[in-house]
Motif scaffolding. Structure first.
Motif, PDB file in Angstrom:
ATOM      1  N   ALA A  75       0.830  -1.202   0.000  1.00  0.00           N
ATOM      2  CA  ALA A  75       0.000   0.000   0.000  1.00  0.00           C
ATOM      3  C   ALA A  75       0.868   1.256   0.000  1.00  0.00           C
ATOM      4  CB  ALA A  75      -0.932  -0.009   1.216  1.00  0.00           C
ATOM      5  N   ALA A  76       1.939   1.252   0.818  1.00  0.00           N
ATOM      6  CA  ALA A  76       2.828   2.414   0.882  1.00  0.00           C
ATOM      7  C   ALA A  76       3.524   2.650  -0.458  1.00  0.00           C
ATOM      8  CB  ALA A  76       3.861   2.211   1.987  1.00  0.00           C
ATOM      9  N   MET A  77       3.922   1.559  -1.120  1.00  0.00           N
ATOM     10  CA  MET A  77       4.588   1.698  -2.414  1.00  0.00           C
ATOM     11  C   MET A  77       3.650   2.279  -3.463  1.00  0.00           C
ATOM     12  SD  MET A  77       6.786  -1.854  -2.404  1.00  0.00           S
ATOM     13  CE  MET A  77       7.602  -1.602  -3.964  1.00  0.00           C
ATOM     14  N   LEU A  78       2.406   1.827  -3.463  1.00  0.00           N
ATOM     15  CA  LEU A  78       1.453   2.328  -4.449  1.00  0.00           C
ATOM     16  C   LEU A  78       1.150   3.804  -4.213  1.00  0.00           C
ATOM     17  CD1 LEU A  78      -1.024  -0.698  -4.673  1.00  0.00           C
ATOM     18  CD2 LEU A  78       0.829  -0.091  -6.245  1.00  0.00           C
ATOM     19  N   VAL A  79       0.913   4.176  -2.947  1.00  0.00           N
ATOM     20  CA  VAL A  79       0.629   5.582  -2.635  1.00  0.00           C
ATOM     21  C   VAL A  79       1.828   6.458  -2.952  1.00  0.00           C
ATOM     22  CG1 VAL A  79       0.134   7.208  -0.768  1.00  0.00           C
ATOM     23  CG2 VAL A  79      -1.103   5.048  -0.895  1.00  0.00           C
ATOM     24  N   VAL A 110       1.949   9.568  -5.730  1.00  0.00           N
ATOM     25  CA  VAL A 110       2.254  10.932  -5.302  1.00  0.00           C
ATOM     26  C   VAL A 110       3.520  11.450  -5.960  1.00  0.00           C
ATOM     27  CG1 VAL A 110       2.900  12.364  -3.325  1.00  0.00           C
ATOM     28  CG2 VAL A 110       1.034  10.713  -3.107  1.00  0.00           C
ATOM     29  N   SER A 111       4.591  10.655  -5.918  1.00  0.00           N
ATOM     30  CA  SER A 111       5.867  11.107  -6.481  1.00  0.00           C
ATOM     31  C   SER A 111       5.780  11.279  -7.992  1.00  0.00           C
ATOM     32  CB  SER A 111       6.989  10.130  -6.125  1.00  0.00           C
ATOM     33  OG  SER A 111       6.701   8.825  -6.596  1.00  0.00           O
ATOM     34  N   MET A 112       5.081  10.376  -8.673  1.00  0.00           N
ATOM     35  CA  MET A 112       4.957  10.510 -10.121  1.00  0.00           C
ATOM     36  C   MET A 112       4.120  11.721 -10.506  1.00  0.00           C
ATOM     37  SD  MET A 112       6.832   8.568 -11.721  1.00  0.00           S
ATOM     38  CE  MET A 112       6.156   9.209 -13.246  1.00  0.00           C
ATOM     39  N   SER A 113       3.061  11.981  -9.753  1.00  0.00           N
ATOM     40  CA  SER A 113       2.241  13.170 -10.040  1.00  0.00           C
ATOM     41  C   SER A 113       3.078  14.434  -9.893  1.00  0.00           C
ATOM     42  CB  SER A 113       1.038  13.218  -9.098  1.00  0.00           C
ATOM     43  OG  SER A 113       0.214  12.083  -9.276  1.00  0.00           O
ATOM     44  N   ALA A 168       3.971   4.323 -14.896  1.00  0.00           N
ATOM     45  CA  ALA A 168       2.927   3.293 -14.896  1.00  0.00           C
ATOM     46  C   ALA A 168       3.504   1.950 -14.446  1.00  0.00           C
ATOM     47  CB  ALA A 168       2.321   3.170 -16.299  1.00  0.00           C
ATOM     48  N   LEU A 169       4.721   1.654 -14.899  1.00  0.00           N
ATOM     49  CA  LEU A 169       5.380   0.420 -14.450  1.00  0.00           C
ATOM     50  C   LEU A 169       5.678   0.466 -12.958  1.00  0.00           C
ATOM     51  CD1 LEU A 169       7.926  -0.253 -17.352  1.00  0.00           C
ATOM     52  CD2 LEU A 169       5.802  -1.483 -16.863  1.00  0.00           C
ATOM     53  N   LEU A 170       5.970   1.660 -12.464  1.00  0.00           N
ATOM     54  CA  LEU A 170       6.288   1.809 -11.045  1.00  0.00           C
ATOM     55  C   LEU A 170       5.090   1.464 -10.164  1.00  0.00           C
ATOM     56  CD1 LEU A 170       8.771   2.680  -9.429  1.00  0.00           C
ATOM     57  CD2 LEU A 170       7.814   4.980  -9.320  1.00  0.00           C
ATOM     58  N   VAL A 171       3.898   1.623 -10.697  1.00  0.00           N
ATOM     59  CA  VAL A 171       2.695   1.227  -9.962  1.00  0.00           C
ATOM     60  C   VAL A 171       2.400  -0.257 -10.183  1.00  0.00           C
ATOM     61  CG1 VAL A 171       0.201   1.590  -9.757  1.00  0.00           C
ATOM     62  CG2 VAL A 171       1.737   3.551 -10.064  1.00  0.00           C
ATOM     63  N   LEU A 172       2.615  -0.723 -11.411  1.00  0.00           N
ATOM     64  CA  LEU A 172       2.248  -2.092 -11.766  1.00  0.00           C
ATOM     65  C   LEU A 172       3.209  -3.133 -11.182  1.00  0.00           C
ATOM     66  CD1 LEU A 172       0.410  -3.972 -13.437  1.00  0.00           C
ATOM     67  CD2 LEU A 172       1.958  -3.591 -15.382  1.00  0.00           C
ATOM     68  N   LEU A 173       4.511  -2.873 -11.245  1.00  0.00           N
ATOM     69  CA  LEU A 173       5.493  -3.883 -10.854  1.00  0.00           C
ATOM     70  C   LEU A 173       5.394  -4.290  -9.377  1.00  0.00           C
ATOM     71  CD1 LEU A 173       8.599  -2.663 -12.877  1.00  0.00           C
ATOM     72  CD2 LEU A 173       7.277  -4.752 -13.271  1.00  0.00           C
ATOM     73  N   PRO A 174       5.307  -3.350  -8.440  1.00  0.00           N
ATOM     74  CA  PRO A 174       5.151  -3.779  -7.039  1.00  0.00           C
ATOM     75  C   PRO A 174       3.857  -4.555  -6.797  1.00  0.00           C
ATOM     76  CG  PRO A 174       5.844  -1.490  -7.152  1.00  0.00           C
ATOM     77  CD  PRO A 174       5.468  -1.883  -8.520  1.00  0.00           C
ATOM     78  N   ALA A 175       2.780  -4.117  -7.477  1.00  0.00           N
ATOM     79  CA  ALA A 175       1.504  -4.817  -7.309  1.00  0.00           C
ATOM     80  C   ALA A 175       1.626  -6.267  -7.770  1.00  0.00           C
ATOM     81  CB  ALA A 175       0.409  -4.091  -8.086  1.00  0.00           C
TER      82      ALA A 175
END
Length: 344
Positions: free
Chosen positions: A25-29, A33-36, A322-329
């Motif tokens: 959850a922390a990685m996704l949030v 935030v950082s990418m935005s 987008a990969l930064l969100v997908l890969l940890p998930a």
């Protein structure tokens, strides 16, 4: 006979599961935030460079070129009368070409000036004054060549319309130029808001890297898994996002600073030619200043042209984000599903 897991083991597995879930959850949030912040901050820099190239530089050049053309037109008209050339060539090209150049410059300025409604109001007033100026200077140079008192009166009227402090054409354009240079300063500087955007992005990516390393350690020490490929790729994506856009943005900021310095020199060249003692006696200096203004503006705009890799950084960062969100998930979610969720 099968025995259930011991209470201590179940508690340990439960704590590990909750830890991985919190890390995910922390990685996704953090990634969102950082990418935005990163994409908005980088986009702001590119927008500033585009506005400087398409409007800022042409607007500053336009004001300076118009001022110099008017000053040279007035100097040429006075010189033609004092030297007796007006008796031979009449209006000729000595000043009418410069008046035409000033009129064309004002027309272009209405499209590129960067002072908003206030700037449009100044240009409307200047256009009206320029019409009055032309109505005074042309009869003085052509119609009243043999009537010295009327000629002097017309030249005095033209001089007043051109240079009178606060209300003349050139001083009004000076005011517009000051406002435009203020806008240039805003476009080319790193404001606290812009700094904060980059700080949020970089700190968020640092946090993302630390959480990723922590998740890798948990998976290896508590779950017995080898290094997860998805999380390793995620870590690589974090490094790329933390460095490449920042390098590109710094490169663009350097270009903006160089362009700003060139525009300051343009403003100073035009302002330096407004001394009444120089204006009518140093026409060569005015012609040289006109050429210098054109050259500085051309170099300023050329220096703001984005290199190929700079233009592609935004979309590359968007894809890597987008990969930064997908890969940890995928990476953590796969282990959670196999080791905890599916087995209850």
């Amino acid at each position: 006979m099968r025995f259930g897991r011991r209470p201590g083991e179940r508690a340990y597995r439960s704590r590990t599961r909750r830890l991985l879930e919190r890390q995910l959850a922390a990685m996704l949030v953090t990634a969102v935030v950082s990418m935005s912040a990163l994409l908005v901050s980088y986009r702001e820099v590119q927008i500033s460079a585009g506005e400087m190239r398409d409007r800022g530089a042409p607007a500053v050049q336009g004001v300076a070129a118009t001022q110099l053309a008017l000053l040279r037109a007035h100097g040429e008209a006075e010189f033609s009368v004092k030297s007796g050339i007006a008796d031979v060539v009449g209006a000729g090209a000595r000043y009418e070409n410069q008046l035409a150049a000033a009129d064309q410059g004002l027309s272009r300025l209405s499209d590129v000036q960067i002072d908003g409604d206030r700037g449009r109001g100044v240009l409307e007033t200047v256009n009206g004054l320029l019409t009055s100026y032309s109505s005074s200077i042309t009869p003085g140079a052509v119609k009243y060549v043999s009537d010295k008192p009327m000629q002097t009166e017309k030249f005095t009227e033209a001089e007043t319309l051109l240079t009178r402090k606060g209300t003349g054409v050139v001083p009004r354009l000076d005011v517009l130029q000051r406002h435009q240079m203020d806008r240039i300063g805003t476009l080319t500087s790193m404001s606290p808001l812009r700094w904060s955007g980059w700080a949020v992005a970089e700190l968020g990516l640092l946090a993302m890297a630390l959480i990723t390393l922590s998740a890798l350690w948990v998976l290896r020490t508590r779950c017995g898994h080898s290094l997860d490929a998805c999380l390793l790729l995620s870590l690589l994506a974090v490094v790329l996002l933390a460095t490449v856009p920042l390098i590109a943005a710094n490169r663009t900021q350097d270009q903006l600073a160089t362009a700003r310095d060139r525009l300051i020199r343009i403003e100073q060249r035009a302002h330096g030619q407004q001394d009444p003692d120089r204006r009518t006696h140093d026409l060569d200096a005015l012609a040289g200043a006109q050429q210098a203004v054109t050259g500085e503006s051309t170099r300023a705009r050329a220096g703001l042209a984005a290199e190929g890799w700079q233009s592609g950084v935004y979309y590359g960062a968007l894809a890597v984000g987008a990969l930064l969100v997908l890969l940890p998930a995928v990476g953590i979610g796969r282990h959670l599903n196999a080791d905890y969720w599916r087995t209850g």
